[in-house]
Design a protein around this motif. Structure first.
Motif, PDB file in Angstrom:
ATOM      1  N   UNK A   1      38.751  37.765  41.308  1.00 32.37           N
ATOM      2  CA  UNK A   1      40.050  37.423  41.881  1.00 32.37           C
ATOM      3  C   UNK A   1      41.107  37.124  40.841  1.00 32.37           C
ATOM      4  N   UNK A   2      41.137  37.929  39.767  1.00 35.82           N
ATOM      5  CA  UNK A   2      42.099  37.667  38.695  1.00 35.82           C
ATOM      6  C   UNK A   2      43.487  38.182  39.063  1.00 35.82           C
ATOM      7  N   UNK A   3      44.472  37.660  38.385  1.00 35.71           N
ATOM      8  CA  UNK A   3      45.832  38.212  38.479  1.00 35.71           C
ATOM      9  C   UNK A   3      45.885  39.353  37.461  1.00 35.71           C
ATOM     10  N   UNK A   4      45.589  40.559  37.948  1.00 40.82           N
ATOM     11  CA  UNK A   4      45.338  41.682  37.047  1.00 40.82           C
ATOM     12  C   UNK A   4      46.605  42.490  36.815  1.00 40.82           C
ATOM     13  N   UNK A   5      46.849  42.788  35.527  1.00 40.63           N
ATOM     14  CA  UNK A   5      48.008  43.582  35.134  1.00 40.63           C
ATOM     15  C   UNK A   5      47.507  44.805  34.379  1.00 40.63           C
ATOM     16  N   UNK A   6      47.879  45.953  34.862  1.00 40.66           N
ATOM     17  CA  UNK A   6      47.397  47.195  34.253  1.00 40.66           C
ATOM     18  C   UNK A   6      48.584  48.065  33.861  1.00 40.66           C
ATOM     19  N   UNK A   7      48.514  48.585  32.658  1.00 38.82           N
ATOM     20  CA  UNK A   7      49.561  49.494  32.198  1.00 38.82           C
ATOM     21  C   UNK A   7      48.950  50.856  31.937  1.00 38.82           C
ATOM     22  N   UNK A   8      49.542  51.864  32.505  1.00 38.90           N
ATOM     23  CA  UNK A   8      49.076  53.221  32.277  1.00 38.90           C
ATOM     24  C   UNK A   8      49.739  53.778  31.022  1.00 38.90           C
ATOM     25  N   UNK A   9      48.918  54.210  30.091  1.00 38.40           N
ATOM     26  CA  UNK A   9      49.420  54.746  28.829  1.00 38.40           C
ATOM     27  C   UNK A   9      49.513  56.258  28.934  1.00 38.40           C
ATOM     28  N   UNK A  10      50.632  56.770  28.517  1.00 37.52           N
ATOM     29  CA  UNK A  10      50.832  58.216  28.494  1.00 37.52           C
ATOM     30  C   UNK A  10      49.750  58.868  27.640  1.00 37.52           C
ATOM     31  N   UNK A  11      49.069  59.900  28.166  1.00 38.60           N
ATOM     32  CA  UNK A  11      48.035  60.552  27.351  1.00 38.60           C
ATOM     33  C   UNK A  11      48.581  61.159  26.062  1.00 38.60           C
TER      34      UNK A  11
ATOM     35  N   UNK B   1      36.695  32.486  34.611  1.00 37.20           N
ATOM     36  CA  UNK B   1      36.825  32.245  36.053  1.00 37.20           C
ATOM     37  C   UNK B   1      36.001  31.029  36.488  1.00 37.20           C
ATOM     38  N   UNK B   2      34.876  30.786  35.816  1.00 36.04           N
ATOM     39  CA  UNK B   2      34.050  29.616  36.135  1.00 36.04           C
ATOM     40  C   UNK B   2      34.721  28.322  35.721  1.00 36.04           C
ATOM     41  N   UNK B   3      35.564  28.400  34.699  1.00 36.98           N
ATOM     42  CA  UNK B   3      36.169  27.190  34.116  1.00 36.98           C
ATOM     43  C   UNK B   3      37.579  26.919  34.611  1.00 36.98           C
ATOM     44  N   UNK B   4      38.130  27.804  35.409  1.00 35.00           N
ATOM     45  CA  UNK B   4      39.538  27.691  35.802  1.00 35.00           C
ATOM     46  C   UNK B   4      39.669  27.873  37.301  1.00 35.00           C
ATOM     47  N   UNK B   5      40.344  26.934  37.955  1.00 26.01           N
ATOM     48  CA  UNK B   5      40.494  27.003  39.408  1.00 26.01           C
ATOM     49  C   UNK B   5      41.483  28.091  39.820  1.00 26.01           C
ATOM     50  N   UNK B   6      42.559  28.248  39.081  1.00 24.35           N
ATOM     51  CA  UNK B   6      43.559  29.259  39.422  1.00 24.35           C
ATOM     52  C   UNK B   6      43.118  30.626  38.918  1.00 24.35           C
ATOM     53  N   UNK B   7      43.676  31.710  39.453  1.00 24.09           N
ATOM     54  CA  UNK B   7      43.280  33.050  39.002  1.00 24.09           C
ATOM     55  C   UNK B   7      43.549  33.266  37.515  1.00 24.09           C
ATOM     56  N   UNK B   8      42.609  33.911  36.857  1.00 22.89           N
ATOM     57  CA  UNK B   8      42.765  34.242  35.442  1.00 22.89           C
ATOM     58  C   UNK B   8      43.731  35.414  35.315  1.00 22.89           C
ATOM     59  N   UNK B   9      44.661  35.321  34.375  1.00 19.40           N
ATOM     60  CA  UNK B   9      45.517  36.462  34.065  1.00 19.40           C
ATOM     61  C   UNK B   9      44.724  37.468  33.238  1.00 19.40           C
ATOM     62  N   UNK B  10      44.576  38.697  33.724  1.00 15.60           N
ATOM     63  CA  UNK B  10      43.871  39.727  32.960  1.00 15.60           C
ATOM     64  C   UNK B  10      44.783  40.926  32.746  1.00 15.60           C
ATOM     65  N   UNK B  11      44.609  41.571  31.591  1.00 11.08           N
ATOM     66  CA  UNK B  11      45.453  42.704  31.221  1.00 11.08           C
ATOM     67  C   UNK B  11      44.587  43.850  30.735  1.00 11.08           C
ATOM     68  N   UNK B  12      44.909  45.046  31.168  1.00  6.80           N
ATOM     69  CA  UNK B  12      44.179  46.231  30.704  1.00  6.80           C
ATOM     70  C   UNK B  12      45.133  47.409  30.675  1.00  6.80           C
ATOM     71  N   UNK B  13      44.664  48.487  30.063  1.00  3.97           N
ATOM     72  CA  UNK B  13      45.430  49.723  30.050  1.00  3.97           C
ATOM     73  C   UNK B  13      44.567  50.838  30.606  1.00  3.97           C
ATOM     74  N   UNK B  14      45.213  51.832  31.168  1.00  2.21           N
ATOM     75  CA  UNK B  14      44.512  53.007  31.672  1.00  2.21           C
ATOM     76  C   UNK B  14      45.066  54.241  30.994  1.00  2.21           C
TER      77      UNK B  14
END
Length: 646
Positions: A312-322, A279-292
Motif C-alpha cells: 500500500x505504498x504511495x507509488x510514483x513511477x516515471x516512464x523513461x523514453x527508450x 512498511x512494518x515500521x511506518x504507519x503511513x504509506x511509504x513513498x516509493x519511486x521507480x522508473x519504467x
C-alpha cells in the motif's frame, strides 16, 4: 547529506585564500543547497554545504566544541547519535544542538581517532583541532560517502567530497595516472584509493588520515575491514530469523528524518525487502519511486507495482523514453572521473523522480555483494570446482589451448559461446575472476593501447589489483574471496559512486540499510553454501524473505538497470560514437592506436562484434577529457548540477 571541502597548511599558518575556498564550495553546491558555512583560521579553512535532514534549525556547520578549539565539517548520517550523545553527556560533555554532527566533535575530544569505531552510519568528515594543530579526515567503513584529498608540493592538504572542487586549487597537478587509466578500461571506474590524477587520492573506505602541522605528509590508516567467520552451528531457520530482525533494525534506524522520506523500488529483491521492512515500521504509506522502460527486456516496473500494491505504498513511477540518451552530455560533469557504468543513466532519472516527492530515499544497494547475488559468483564457483579437479600443470595448458582454438561467436546462442569459459578455466582463481568482471578483455586493451602508453604502465596490469585483494582476504573460501574483492573495488568504486553522484546532483540523500556495518559483519558468519546454494545466489536472504515477498519477486532472473547500448550505437548514436572515438580529444590523447579505434567501431557497426561496453567506456573517457580534464585551471564546467534537466 552534504558537501565538504577544506585547505590545511601543514607547514605554516599562512592565511587561506578565502575566495578560493568559496569557489571550491560553490562547485559542490548541489550537494547542499540549503546552507553554507566557513571556518577561516591561520593555516586552515573549512567549507560546508548543507542539505538539512536532522535538527533543521541547529545543524549549521562548521560545528564546534564548547571552547571553539575543535571544529568539524561532515557529510553523512550517524544513526546511533542519540545513544552516543547520552554516553558523552555522562562523561561531562555539553551539547548545544540535537544534531548528529555535534557527536563527532565530542567523540573526537573523548576518544581521538578511535571515535570512528563508535559511529554507526555513513560519513566523510574533517576535524580541525587547534590544540593539536591538526586535521583529521575519516571515511565510513564501506565507502558510502566519498572523500578526495591531495597533498601538494607546498605542504598543503586539500580535500573535498567531489573531485571537481579540488580542480579549483591552482597548485594541483593535472597529470593523468596511467595505472588509473588502465584500471578504468578494465573495470569501468577508477578503484580506490587512486583517482584519475596522480596528484589526487580517494580516502579508502574504512580509513582515516591524521595530519599535524610541522610533520611530514601523513598516510591513511585502516580502522575497519570485512571479516569472514562461518557459523556452522546455528540452524538455517534461526539464521533466517536473525537476518530478518537485523535487516528490520537496519532499515528502522535509517527512517529518522525531519523531511519527507521514501525508497527506491525497482522490483528486485533488495529494494523490495527494504520497502517491506519500511512498511512494518511506518504507519503511513511509504513513498516509493521507480522508473519504467519502453523496452520489455529491460523493464521491471510490473514487479515494482506488485510490491507497491502489497504494501500500500504511495507509488510514483516515471516512464523513461527508450531513447533517453540525452544525459550523455552531462555525465562527465557529474562524475568528474571517467565512469562507464551505463546504469548511471536510469539511476540519474530515478533520483530525479524521487526528489520531486522526498528529500531522503532508502535504497537496496549492497545486497549482491553482501550475500553473493551476482551471477558471476555462480560462474566463479563452478570454475573453481573445475580448477580444483586438475593440477595447474595439466589444467592450464589443456584449457589454454582449447580456449585459444575455440572460435569467438558473439552472435551464437549462449551455450555455444564457450571461448571465455574455456579461457577462464586455464587461469588462476584471481585471473579467472578478473576475466569475468573486466569490461574490456586483456586482448582488446592490448590491441587498443598505444606503444607509448604501454611503456607508461611499466608492466602494470589491472589483474594485479584483484590479486592484491584476494591475497589479503581474511578467508580461504573462493566465494568469500570474490565478495571481498568486490567490497574493496566494485562496491565503493562503481555502485556507491554511481548512486552518490546521481542523487547528489538532485540534492537527494540516499541511505543504504543493507550496508549497515553490523549487518555486514554478521553476514560474514553466514556460510558460503547458504549464500550460494546450487544455482541460487542470496539463498538465505531470499528464503528469509518468503513471508514478506512473493516468489516471482524473490526467484526470478536478475535484470538490473540495463541500457540497450548495442542498439543505440548502431542506430541513433552512431554518428556521436564515431565523432567521440575517432576524432577530438580521445584520438589525440596518445593512449590509443588510431587504427585499433577505427577497427572496433567498424566491427560493432557492421554487427561483426558487440563492442558496446568498450565503445561506451571510450565515449565516457572522451567526455572526461573534453569536459573536465582539458578545461583551463579555474574554469568551472560544473555549475548548478542540481538544476540540470535534459
Amino acid at each position: 547529506m552534504c558537501g565538504i571541502a577544506g585547505i590545511f597548511d601543514s607547514r605554516s599558518e599562512r592565511p587561506i585564500d578565502q575566495g578560493l575556498l568559496k569557489r571550491m564550495s560553490d562547485s559542490i553546491a548541489h550537494r547542499g543547497p540549503d546552507d553554507d558555512g566557513f571556518l577561516f583560521r591561520p593555516g586552515v579553512g573549512l567549507a560546508h554545504r548543507r542539505l538539512s535532514i536532522i535538527d533543521l534549525a541547529g545543524g549549521h556547520q562548521p560545528m564546534f566544541n564548547e571552547d571553539g578549539t575543535v571544529s568539524v565539517v561532515y557529510n553523512g548520517e550517524i544513526y546511533n547519535f542519540a545513544a552516543l550523545t547520552r554516553e558523552l553527556q555522562s562523561l561531562g560533555h555539553h551539547f548545544q544542538t540535537r544534531s548528529d554532527t555535534e557527536v563527532i566533535v565530542h567523540a573526537w575530544e573523548e576518544w581521538g581517532a578511535d571515535c570512528v569505531t563508535r559511529f554507526r552510519g555513513m560519513f566523510a568528515f574533517a576535524i580541525h583541532d587547534a590544540n593539536q594543530n591538526s586535521l583529521f579526515l575519516a571515511r565510513d567503513r564501506l565507502g558510502i560517502k566519498p572523500l578526495y584529498y591531495a597533498q601538494t608540493d607546498d605542504g598543503t592538504l586539500v580535500f573535498a567530497s567531489e573531485l571537481k572542487a579540488l580542480l579549483h586549487y591552482p597548485r594541483l597537478g593535472r597529470d593523468l595516472d596511467a595505472v588509473a587509466v588502465e584500471n578504468f578500461f578494465a573495470f569501468g571506474y577508477v578503484p580506490d584509493p587512486r583517482s584519475i590524477y596522480q596528484s589526487v587520492k580517494k580516502l579508502a573506505p574504512g580509513h582515516h588520515l591524521y595530519q599535524q602541522r610541522g610533520r611530514s605528509a601523513a598516510h591513511p590508516q585502516q580502522y575497519w575491514d570485512m571479516t569472514f567467520a562461518e557459523d556452522e552451528n546455528t540452524a538455517f531457520a534461526d539464521q533466517a530469523e536473525a537476518l530478518r530482525e537485523k535487516l528490520e533494525e537496519a532499515v528502522r534506524i535509517r527512517m529518522i528524518a525531519e523531511v519527507p522520506l521514501g525508497a527506491f523500488l525497482s522490483g528486485g529483491v533488495d529494494s523490495s525487502a527494504v520497502v517491506a521492512m519500511m512498511a512494518k515500521s511506518q504507519a503511513s504509506p511509504v513513498n516509493t519511486c521507480s522508473i519504467s522502460f519502453g523496452d520489455k527486456d529491460y523493464d521491471e516496473s510490473i514487479y515494482a507495482r506488485k510490491v507497491a500494491e502489497r504494501y500500500g505504498t504511495a507509488h510514483h513511477e516515471r516512464r523513461v523514453d527508450p531513447e533517453d540518451f540525452g544525459l550523455l552530455s552531462i555525465l562527465p560533469r557529474i562524475y568528474d572521473e571517467p565512469f562507464a557504468d551505463s546504469s548511471a543513466l536510469p539511476t540519474y532519472r530515478v533520483c530525479e523522480e524521487a526528489r520531486k516527492h522526498v528529500t531522503v530515499a532508502l535504497s537496496g544497494d549492497g545486497g549482491d555483494e553482501v550475500f553473493a547475488g551476482y551471477r558471476r559468483y555462480r560462474w566463479h564457483h563452478y570454475e573453481e570446482r573445475v580448477r580444483g579437479l586438475l593440477p595447474p600443470g595439466i589444467r592450464q595448458p589443456f584449457f589454454g589451448l582449447t580456449g585459444s582454438l575455440y572460435p569467438k561467436m558473439d552472435w551464437a546462442p549462449k551455450p555455444l559461446r564457450a571461448k571465455s569459459t574455456l579461457q577462464a578455466l586455464a587461469r588462476s582463481s584471481a585471473e579467472g575472476y578478473f576475466h569475468s568482471i573486466s569490461i574490456l578483455p586483456d586482448a582488446l586493451r592490448e590491441e587498443l593501447y598505444s606503444d607509448g602508453f604501454k611503456r607508461d604502465l611499466q608492466g602494470y596490469r589491472s589483474l594485479d589489483l584483484i590479486q592484491y585483494h584476494m591475497d589479503r582476504a581474511p578467508t580461504d573460501h573462493h566465494l568469500s574471496k570474490a565478495q571481498y574483492v568486490d567490497m574493496k573495488t566494485y562496491l565503493p568504486g562503481d555502485i556507491l559512486t554511481k548512486v552518490d553522484r546521481a542523487s547528489m546532483a538532485h540534492s537527494l540523500e540516499v541511505r543504504v540499510p543493507l550496508l549497515d556495518h553490523p549487518f555486514v559483519e554478521w553476514s560474514g558468519t553466514v556460510g558460503a553454501s547458504r549464500k550460494l546454494h546450487g544455482r541460487e545466489g542470496k539463498y538465505l536472504f531470499k528464503k528469509s524473505l518468503e513471508p514478506l515477498l512473493s516468489n516471482d519477486i524473490l526467484y526470478r532472473s536478475k535484470m538490473g538497470f540495463a541500457v540497450p547500448l548495442a542498439r543505440w550505437f548502431r542506430g541513433p548514436l552512431k554518428s556521436a560514437v564515431e565523432k567521440a572515438i575517432l576524432h577530438g580529444a580521445l584520438a589525440d590523447s596518445g593512449f590509443f592506436k588510431h587504427s585499433a579505434l577505427a577497427r572496433i567501431v567498424d566491427q560493432h557497426m557492421s554487427g561483426m562484434r558487440d563492442h558496446s561496453q568498450a565503445l561506451w567506456a571510450l565515449m565516457m573517457f572522451s567526455g572526461f577529457l573534453e569536459q573536465v580534464h582539458e578545461m583551463p585551471q579555474g574554469d568551472d564546467p560544473h555549475r548548478e548540477l542540481a538544476g540540470l534537466s535534459i
